[in-house]
Motif scaffolding. Structure first.
Motif, PDB file in Angstrom:
ATOM      1  N   PRO A 151       0.760  -1.216  -0.119  1.00  0.00           N
ATOM      2  CA  PRO A 151      -0.040   0.084  -0.177  1.00  0.00           C
ATOM      3  C   PRO A 151       0.773   1.284  -0.130  1.00  0.00           C
ATOM      4  O   PRO A 151       2.178   1.451   0.793  1.00  0.00           O
ATOM      5  CB  PRO A 151      -0.775  -0.205   1.145  1.00  0.00           C
ATOM      6  N   ARG A 152       0.442   2.304  -0.528  1.00  0.00           N
ATOM      7  CA  ARG A 152       1.195   3.392  -0.887  1.00  0.00           C
ATOM      8  C   ARG A 152       0.392   4.577  -0.155  1.00  0.00           C
ATOM      9  O   ARG A 152      -0.967   4.410   0.216  1.00  0.00           O
ATOM     10  CB  ARG A 152       1.326   3.919  -2.332  1.00  0.00           C
ATOM     11  N   LYS A 153       1.014   5.805   0.111  1.00  0.00           N
ATOM     12  CA  LYS A 153       0.336   7.133   0.735  1.00  0.00           C
ATOM     13  C   LYS A 153      -0.624   7.335  -0.673  1.00  0.00           C
ATOM     14  O   LYS A 153      -0.371   7.348  -1.640  1.00  0.00           O
ATOM     15  CB  LYS A 153       1.371   8.016   0.678  1.00  0.00           C
ATOM     16  N   ARG A 154      -1.883   7.978  -0.301  1.00  0.00           N
ATOM     17  CA  ARG A 154      -2.836   8.653  -1.066  1.00  0.00           C
ATOM     18  C   ARG A 154      -2.265   9.194  -2.419  1.00  0.00           C
ATOM     19  O   ARG A 154      -1.332  10.025  -2.417  1.00  0.00           O
ATOM     20  CB  ARG A 154      -3.853   9.335  -0.457  1.00  0.00           C
ATOM     21  N   PHE A 155      -2.563   8.726  -3.692  1.00  0.00           N
ATOM     22  CA  PHE A 155      -1.909   9.074  -4.823  1.00  0.00           C
ATOM     23  C   PHE A 155      -2.787   8.973  -6.046  1.00  0.00           C
ATOM     24  O   PHE A 155      -3.925   8.174  -6.103  1.00  0.00           O
ATOM     25  CB  PHE A 155      -0.801   8.322  -5.081  1.00  0.00           C
ATOM     26  N   MET A 156      -2.438   9.592  -7.108  1.00  0.00           N
ATOM     27  CA  MET A 156      -3.287   9.409  -8.332  1.00  0.00           C
ATOM     28  C   MET A 156      -2.074   9.273  -9.508  1.00  0.00           C
ATOM     29  O   MET A 156      -1.140   9.880  -9.714  1.00  0.00           O
ATOM     30  CB  MET A 156      -4.009  10.553  -8.698  1.00  0.00           C
ATOM     31  N   ASP A 157      -2.643   8.233 -10.270  1.00  0.00           N
ATOM     32  CA  ASP A 157      -1.597   7.912 -11.585  1.00  0.00           C
ATOM     33  C   ASP A 157      -2.241   7.661 -12.706  1.00  0.00           C
ATOM     34  O   ASP A 157      -3.151   7.020 -12.943  1.00  0.00           O
ATOM     35  CB  ASP A 157      -0.669   6.873 -11.257  1.00  0.00           C
ATOM     36  N   ARG A 158      -2.304   8.811 -13.760  1.00  0.00           N
ATOM     37  CA  ARG A 158      -3.171   8.418 -15.161  1.00  0.00           C
ATOM     38  C   ARG A 158      -2.213   8.984 -16.320  1.00  0.00           C
ATOM     39  O   ARG A 158      -2.431   9.612 -17.110  1.00  0.00           O
ATOM     40  CB  ARG A 158      -4.364   9.536 -15.082  1.00  0.00           C
ATOM     41  N   ALA A 159      -1.009   8.320 -15.948  1.00  0.00           N
ATOM     42  CA  ALA A 159       0.027   8.798 -17.042  1.00  0.00           C
ATOM     43  C   ALA A 159       0.100   8.386 -18.490  1.00  0.00           C
ATOM     44  O   ALA A 159       0.319   8.961 -19.222  1.00  0.00           O
ATOM     45  CB  ALA A 159       1.538   8.498 -16.313  1.00  0.00           C
ATOM     46  N   ASN A 160      -0.367   7.296 -18.462  1.00  0.00           N
ATOM     47  CA  ASN A 160      -0.542   6.459 -19.654  1.00  0.00           C
ATOM     48  C   ASN A 160      -2.030   5.845 -20.133  1.00  0.00           C
ATOM     49  O   ASN A 160      -2.470   5.028 -19.609  1.00  0.00           O
ATOM     50  CB  ASN A 160       0.431   5.288 -19.916  1.00  0.00           C
ATOM     51  N   PRO A 161      -2.855   6.747 -20.745  1.00  0.00           N
ATOM     52  CA  PRO A 161      -4.348   6.342 -21.094  1.00  0.00           C
ATOM     53  C   PRO A 161      -4.158   5.090 -22.110  1.00  0.00           C
ATOM     54  O   PRO A 161      -3.221   4.816 -22.878  1.00  0.00           O
ATOM     55  CB  PRO A 161      -4.675   7.559 -22.138  1.00  0.00           C
ATOM     56  N   GLY A 162      -5.065   4.203 -21.884  1.00  0.00           N
ATOM     57  CA  GLY A 162      -5.285   3.054 -22.735  1.00  0.00           C
ATOM     58  C   GLY A 162      -6.253   2.248 -22.090  1.00  0.00           C
ATOM     59  O   GLY A 162      -7.342   2.650 -21.647  1.00  0.00           O
ATOM     60  N   GLY A 163      -5.671   0.770 -21.667  1.00  0.00           N
ATOM     61  CA  GLY A 163      -6.792  -0.104 -21.031  1.00  0.00           C
ATOM     62  C   GLY A 163      -6.026  -1.472 -20.725  1.00  0.00           C
ATOM     63  O   GLY A 163      -4.855  -1.333 -20.882  1.00  0.00           O
ATOM     64  N   PHE A 164      -6.464  -2.139 -19.790  1.00  0.00           N
ATOM     65  CA  PHE A 164      -5.799  -3.360 -19.228  1.00  0.00           C
ATOM     66  C   PHE A 164      -6.122  -4.367 -20.199  1.00  0.00           C
ATOM     67  O   PHE A 164      -6.791  -5.145 -20.291  1.00  0.00           O
ATOM     68  CB  PHE A 164      -6.454  -3.759 -17.841  1.00  0.00           C
ATOM     69  N   MET A 165      -5.207  -4.208 -21.174  1.00  0.00           N
ATOM     70  CA  MET A 165      -5.220  -5.476 -22.160  1.00  0.00           C
ATOM     71  C   MET A 165      -3.812  -5.687 -22.673  1.00  0.00           C
ATOM     72  O   MET A 165      -2.832  -4.991 -23.105  1.00  0.00           O
ATOM     73  CB  MET A 165      -5.668  -4.571 -23.613  1.00  0.00           C
ATOM     74  N   ASN A 166      -3.288  -6.921 -22.025  1.00  0.00           N
ATOM     75  CA  ASN A 166      -2.055  -7.418 -22.213  1.00  0.00           C
ATOM     76  C   ASN A 166      -1.931  -7.807 -24.074  1.00  0.00           C
ATOM     77  O   ASN A 166      -2.296  -8.846 -24.324  1.00  0.00           O
ATOM     78  CB  ASN A 166      -1.723  -8.542 -21.217  1.00  0.00           C
TER      79      ASN A 166
END
Length: 436
Positions: A116-131
């Motif tokens: 777990p991490r301190k409260r944060f936001m990450d939206r650096a790379n738009p896309g989807g969860f598709m390997n």
């Protein structure tokens, strides 16, 4: 590593469902358990939609509801399109959320369970969860599967935020797609919803969009595959070669979802849809001539900026012609950053609501008329769930969640997942049927 219980709430379209399906498999492969009840979970994940204003409201309401279930030691993680589009705003307004992950960061959920991490936001790379070129471990699942061809969109529709939320087209390889089909079919999946932001755009990034007909033929030849539904096909991407595939094997390809958005040529031009009324009508005529058995679904937008009364009436009249078996409709939503949002000729919410009601009523009349022509026919029906003393199912002509259902007597449940039945009645988007 301590095993955690995770509840995943998925909002929005089939693309989001594919995202969280992949997330679920990843979490299970790392020893965690997926639970249905959020109250039993150590971590709640809300995967959001923000395509239109109503979807944003549903996402916010769901997050707030999940926040009320949060107790000490429990994590709340918000992911998806709402974060990608409105991350800074909701980060400030929703302090109960521990982490905000954009459309391309969903895989981080697994890491957060373990570290777990301190409260944060990450939206650096738009896309989807598709390997793109790998297949995650899969459980044995039911007869219905989602097959994702690609992520992202390269169309410039003036009302749409998807390219900004999901990025450009990122296609999976043909080899990987077919391997996934084979694996799912071997585990009992018999019907596939083939999806992308635009299924016809698959391969654009590799300059190989012409390979889609061959890919579909290969999917259809896979042992165990019964039904294939082609979803989210942009009309500008639909080719005669694709039509030939659907016409060649009507039993395998019963369904095509092709969002038109409108029929008036001027509105379509302002939407930047790359189509016009003449072209769309000719396309429908070719489809009906070559593949008359095909179930057609579409989507329309009402209240686009500048839409006149005459243009709206043209749309309603077009729907009443009965080209489509199923359709969805929504009122135009002003999305920040889109060309349409900058226009000064926005239509009032009341008028948009009135037009949506008018259009929906017109469609239901068409749907009722079409349904009557099917009564007395015998169909193969996929059984899905029990409700009271009846069983609910779908024919090959209905897509999951969005189209009409079929209600049968509970005794059919002893006959397996698929039964043959005669349609005997229709009311309020619901067929009744009796087993043959």
């Amino acid at each position: 590593m301590e095993s955690k219980k995770i509840s995943i709430v998925t909002l929005g379209c089939l693309k989001n469902m594919a995202d969280t399906s992949n997330l679920s498999r990843l979490l299970k492969s790392r020893g965690h358990e997926i639970v249905a009840d959020a109250a039993d979970a150590d971590t709640i994940v809300v995967h959001t939609c923000s395509f239109i204003e109503a979807a944003k409201k549903e996402s916010i309401d769901t997050i707030l509801q999940a926040g009320k279930m949060k107790t000490e030691g429990k994590q709340l993680i918000v992911t998806g399109c709402l974060v990608q589009q409105h991350g800074e705003e909701i980060f400030k307004e929703l302090p109960e959320v521990d982490a905000f992950l954009g459309t391309g960061q969903l895989a981080q959920v697994a890491d957060l369970l373990e570290k777990p991490r301190k409260r944060f936001m990450d939206r650096a790379n738009p896309g989807g969860f598709m390997n793109p070129d790998g297949i995650l471990p899969r459980d044995i699942i039911g007869p219905t599967g989602i097959l994702r061809l690609s992520e992202g969109c390269s169309h410039p529709c003036s009302f749409c935020v998807i390219p900004r939320l999901r990025g450009g087209v990122q296609s999976r390889s043909e080899e990987t797609i077919l391997r996934e089909v084979q694996e799912l079919a071997a585990r009992g999946v018999e019907e596939f919803s083939v999806i992308a932001q635009d299924t016809g755009d698959w391969g654009r990034d590799a300059k190989s969009t012409g390979r889609l007909p061959a890919l579909l033929r290969s999917i259809a030849q896979t042992p165990g595959v019964r039904w294939i539904r082609l979803m989210y096909m942009h009309p500008a991407s639909f080719t005669d070669d694709l039509l030939s595939v659907l016409a060649e094997q009507p039993d395998k390809f019963p369904y095509l979802d092709m969002p038109f958005q409108h029929i008036d040529t001027d509105v379509l031009s302002q939407m930047q849809r790359k189509t016009d009324e003449i072209g769309l009508r000719k396309l429908l005529e070719r489809i009906k001539a070559k593949a008359p058995q095909l179930t057609l679904r579409t989507t329309f937008i009402v209240g686009f900026p500048g839409e006149t009364s005459a243009q709206f009436k043209r749309l309603v009249s077009f729907i009443q012609e009965g080209w489509f078996d199923y359709l969805g409709a929504f009122a135009y939503s002003k999305e920040e950053g889109t060309p349409a949002a900058k226009r000064s000729d926005q239509i009032s919410d009341k008028l948009k609501k009135d037009r949506l009601t008018t259009l929906t009523n017109a469609y239901y009349d068409v749907a009722h008329t079409k349904a009557q022509t099917r009564l007395g026919t015998t169909e193969t029906i996929l059984l899905e769930e029990t409700e009271g003393d009846t069983v609910l199912g779908r024919t090959r002509r209905e897509a999951p969640e969005i189209d009409a259902i079929v209600r049968l007597p509970q005794s059919v449940a002893r006959g397996g997942r698929f039964v043959t039945a005669k349609l005997t009645g229709y009311d309020a988007y619901e067929f009744t049927a009796n087993p043959v």
